[in-house]
Structures are given as structure tokens and as C-alpha cells.
Design an enzyme around this catalytic site. Structure first.
Site, short mmCIF file in Angstrom:
data_model
loop_
_atom_site.label_atom_id
_atom_site.label_comp_id
_atom_site.label_asym_id
_atom_site.label_seq_id
_atom_site.Cartn_x
_atom_site.Cartn_y
_atom_site.Cartn_z
N HIS B 68 0.88 -1.19 0.00
CA HIS B 68 0.00 0.00 0.00
C HIS B 68 0.90 1.23 0.00
CE1 HIS B 68 -3.25 -2.72 1.87
NE2 HIS B 68 -3.52 -2.55 0.58
N ALA B 69 0.70 2.07 -0.99
CA ALA B 69 1.66 3.14 -1.31
C ALA B 69 1.91 4.07 -0.13
CB ALA B 69 1.14 3.93 -2.50
N ARG B 70 0.87 4.43 0.61
CA ARG B 70 1.01 5.49 1.64
C ARG B 70 1.70 4.98 2.90
NH1 ARG B 70 -5.44 6.28 2.75
NH2 ARG B 70 -5.97 4.15 3.41
N ARG B 126 -3.31 4.75 -1.87
CA ARG B 126 -3.15 3.37 -1.30
C ARG B 126 -2.94 2.33 -2.40
NH1 ARG B 126 -5.60 -0.07 2.90
NH2 ARG B 126 -6.54 -1.90 1.98
N ARG B 144 -6.08 -7.18 -2.12
CA ARG B 144 -7.41 -7.79 -2.35
C ARG B 144 -7.44 -8.49 -3.71
NH1 ARG B 144 -7.35 -5.74 1.95
NH2 ARG B 144 -9.03 -4.82 3.21
N HIS B 196 3.08 -3.83 6.44
CA HIS B 196 2.04 -2.80 6.27
C HIS B 196 2.10 -1.83 7.45
CE1 HIS B 196 -0.36 -4.83 3.00
NE2 HIS B 196 0.35 -5.85 3.42
N ALA B 197 1.22 -0.87 7.49
CA ALA B 197 1.08 0.04 8.65
C ALA B 197 -0.38 0.48 8.68
CB ALA B 197 2.00 1.26 8.46
N TYR B 248 -9.87 -7.46 10.67
CA TYR B 248 -11.21 -7.67 10.10
C TYR B 248 -11.10 -8.68 8.96
CZ TYR B 248 -9.14 -3.79 7.44
OH TYR B 248 -8.27 -2.97 6.76
N GLU B 270 1.70 -5.09 10.80
CA GLU B 270 1.15 -3.73 10.76
C GLU B 270 2.02 -2.90 11.70
OE1 GLU B 270 -1.58 -2.06 9.59
OE2 GLU B 270 -2.30 -3.62 8.24
#
Lengths: 99, 308
Positions: B68-70, B126, B144, B196-197, B248, B270
Site C-alpha cells: 500500500h503506497a502510503r 493506497r 485484495r 504494512h502500517a 477484520y 502492521e
């Protein structure tokens, strides 16, 4: 300044719905606005007692404050000025100098 | 040069790619650069192979950052991990053993197009930067888009949503390239790690359902050891558990695909910071965040050298 100051005045709200009713209300409130979900990744993933962080454009912050108060949903402003935080993150001036 | 490269600031895609070749140039015995394909916008997808080139059939660990880019702390961590491994090889017995007995495939920036866009246009982008159908919205959520329960619960079929699953599984060249690489090396890759974060968690399968994985006790104890190692650095607590119940439910995720593809240990980290900064973790916190996470990744890798 980074990103031509496009995030000046934007805010990140932190909201934690504490029951099913608040989850429903929050989804309704956020569903009517253009917000950027930081966590979770979308309105449909909001669930009870889980932190919701949303990035709101400066023109919409007042509306969201009012809506959350109206729905009596507890929240706080997680980041009060996104542009400043972006500049702080990379120590914008100093790190560019360093580079 | 390598000695002046600052691991405590965030770097652009160009700087990271130049750094990868510099690491190969200065440490050819430990680092080689592979290209596993091209992104949607035609950028190369580089992977570092880290470890002593001894036996071709060594067990391997895959680690990707920047899906995820951000989530900028991800690529910062992948760089830090490589630097740390190389600088402590031959000085630290654990690192020496890991690099002698394992290969690490490290992809510092998975979503190269999105990361480039987050540096130059939208800091909170993202997804990838692909364009599908007639939709005016760009991008697919690269977490996804994997071919496992694709586009089911926890993913969206709307191109404008941040969790858009894409027009079909592996529609994203970046996902397809990595899946192809991992399929080709499936016999050797024993751990898949995706960085990830910012929820401060260590997650393992399943994401798409509430069931328990068959090797639960081994994975659970590996996760517990990892978060204990992480905590030992600066006292930061990470929650851990199956992604579906700890975070989730989401379908089409890389850890579920890796696990279903035969990789027995699949984790998603994360990283920080859920307390004050979200995606905007300041550069002053890169050091502690990367140091603690390095301990956790080493704990996972060391576990592969023991029987469970």
C-alpha cells in the site's frame, strides 16, 4: 511546500463507535461524505469498539464535527492540520537540506 | 555511496532503486538484484536476494514492503533490514547463521507506481495506478487482488473504493509477477512476510474466514516469539492473531494466498504508529520502529531452522 499545501487545514478524526447503534449512525454519516479512510479501509469494515480514523478535507471538517455531535458519537481530532504533520514527518526542510 | 545512505529518512522510488544496485555493487557475495517483472506503468519490479550463495536449495524467506503506497514505513523497514543484516554478518551469530542457512527475497517496494504517485501527487494514495474498464477511478487494492477467495467479503467490486479487488484475480501486473515468482520457488519459500502500517499488529491466516489454520500451534508460537522479540527492543506491544478476528475479514489477501500456496508461515506486520501519527510516522521514529521489527523478523526466520 510538499504537495503544494493541498492538505492545509485537513484533519484526521478518530472515532470509536461503542455500540451497534453508533456503528449504524457512523456509517450513515460517513457514507454521505467524501472522506479518506485511514483505518479501517472502508465504511463497510467499521465495527463496534474498533478505532476509525478518517481524513476529512478542510471544507468538510465543520460538517463532520456537527454531525458527530448531533449523533452523540464520541470522537477526537487525531491530526489537527495534516499539512503541518506531513512537513514534520520528513522534517521537510532539514531533510531536504541533508539530502 | 552506501556509507552515506541515510536509513533514517524516507526515500523516493528512484533513490531506493539506486540503493539496491549499490548494495549489490558493494556486497556482491551477499546481495543480488532480481527483476520479477514490470508494473502497470512499466517500472521494473526489483527484488533483492540476500544471503550467502552456498547451496541452491536453501530454505527461503520472502518479505515485501510497500504493497500500500502510503505506508512509507514499509519500504524504510525493508531497506533497514538489509542494511542491518549486511552490517552484522560475521559479527552477530544469529544473523550469520540466518544468512548462511537461508535466502531472503526482499522486495522493498511492491507497489512502485503507487509509491511514486504518493511522493509526487497524493500522499495518501493506497492502491496501484492501473486503469480498468471505463471507470474514471484508478487503482486496485494490491492486497485484495490475490487468487484466494477473490472479491468476497471485505473487498469491494467498485473501482473507486480503496479496497477494490480489481476486474479479476491477479489483474495487477505487480501481484501477478510476485505470485508467479513464489509459485516457481514454492518448494523453498517457507515464510512469507508482508509489511504494512499502522495498526501495530502481527497477523496470520486466515483473513477471509474465521477458521483455524491446520498448523495453528506452530504459527501461533512463532507469532508470540516474534512480538516478544519486538517488545524487548523498546517495550512496544503488538497484538497478534488471525487477521479475520484480530483486524477484520478481508478476501484476496497475500497472506491467505501464500498460505494456500503451500508456504507454512505467512505473516502480515502492521507497523507503527497507531498512537499519534498514523501513516505520518516521523523520520525520528524510523530507527526504533525498524530495530524492533528486525528482531521480530529474525525470530520468525530463526524459527524456520528449528523443528516445530
Amino acid at each position: 511546500s510538499p504537495y503544494n499545501s493541498r492538505y492545509a487545514g485537513d484533519q484526521v478524526f478518530r472515532i470509536t463507535p461503542s455500540n451497534a447503534e453508533e456503528v449504524r449512525s457512523l456509517k450513515k454519516v460517513l457514507g454521505r461524505m467524501k472522506v479518506d479512510f485511514w483505518q479501517p479501509s472502508g465504511a463497510f469494515l467499521i465495527h463496534q469498539n474498533a478505532t476509525v480514523d478518517v481524513h476529512v478535507k478542510r471544507n468538510d471538517t465543520r460538517v463532520l464535527h456537527a454531525r458527530l455531535k448531533q449523533e452523540r458519537i464520541g470522537y477526537r481530532v487525531f491530526i489537527s492540520n495534516l499539512q503541518k504533520e506531513i512537513e514534520k514527518q520528513t522534517g521537510y526542510h532539514s531533510s531536504r537540506m541533508r539530502r | 555511496s552506501q556509507s552515506q545512505y541515510d536509513y533514517e529518512v524516507y526515500h523516493s522510488l528512484e533513490e531506493i532503486q539506486a540503493w539496491m544496485f549499490e548494495m549489490n555493487r558493494t556486497h556482491p557475495e551477499l546481495v543480488s538484484v532480481l527483476s520479477v517483472g514490470k508494473s502497470y506503468e512499466g517500472r521494473p519490479l526489483y527484488v533483492l536476494q540476500l544471503g550467502k550463495r552456498s547451496r541452491p536449495q536453501k530454505k527461503a524467506v520472502w518479505m515485501d514492503c510497500g504493497v500500500h503506497a502510503r505506508e512509507w514505513i514499509g519500504p524504510a523497514f525493508c531497506q533497514w533490514f538489509v542494511k542491518e543484516a549486511i552490517s552484522s554478518y560475521k559479527y552477530d551469530s544469529v544473523t550469520t547463521r540466518l544468512l548462511n542457512q537461508l535466502s531472503f527475497y526482499i522486495m522493498p517496494v511492491f507497489n512502485v507506481d503507487g509509491y511514486h504517485f504518493s511522493w509526487n501527487s497524493d500522499r495518501f494514495w493506497r492502491k496501484t495506478r492501473s486503469k480498468h474498464h471505463k471507470s474514471q477511478c484508478r487503482g486496485v487494492d494490491a492486497n485484495r487482488n490475490w487468487k484466494v477467495k477473490w472479491c468476497d467479503e471485505g473487498a469491494s467490486s467498485h473501482p473507486c473504493d480503496d479496497t477494490y479487488c480489481g476486474p479479476f484475480a491477479e489483474s495487477e501486473p505487480e501481484v501477478k509477477a510476485v505470485a508467479r515468482f513464489l509459485r516457481r520457488h514454492r518448494k523453498r519459500v517457507k515464510a512469507y512476510i508482508s509489511i504494512h502500517a499502522y495498526a501495530q499488529m502481527l497477523l496470520y491466516p486466515y483473513s477471509y474466514k474465521y477458521a483455524t489454520i491446520p498448523n495453528f500451534s506452530c504459527v501461533e508460537s512463532a507469532a508470540q516469539n516474534a512480538v516478544s522479540a519486538l517488545y524487548s527492543a523498546h517495550g512496544v506491544r503488538y497484538r497478534y492473531g488471525p487477521a479475520s478476528t484480530t483486524l477484520y475479514v478481508s478476501s484476496g489477501s497475500s497472506i491467505d494466498w501464500a498460505y494456500r500456496n503451500g508456504i507454512p508461515y505467512a505473516f502480515a506486520f502492521e507497523l507503527r504508529d497507531t498512537g499519534h501519527f498514523g501513516f505520518l510516522l516521523p523520520e525520528s521514529l524510523i530507527d526504533p520502529t525498524c530495530a524492533e521489527t528486525t528482531r521480530a523478523v529474525k525470530a520468525i526466520a530463526s524459527g524456520l531452522l528449528r523443528k516445530c
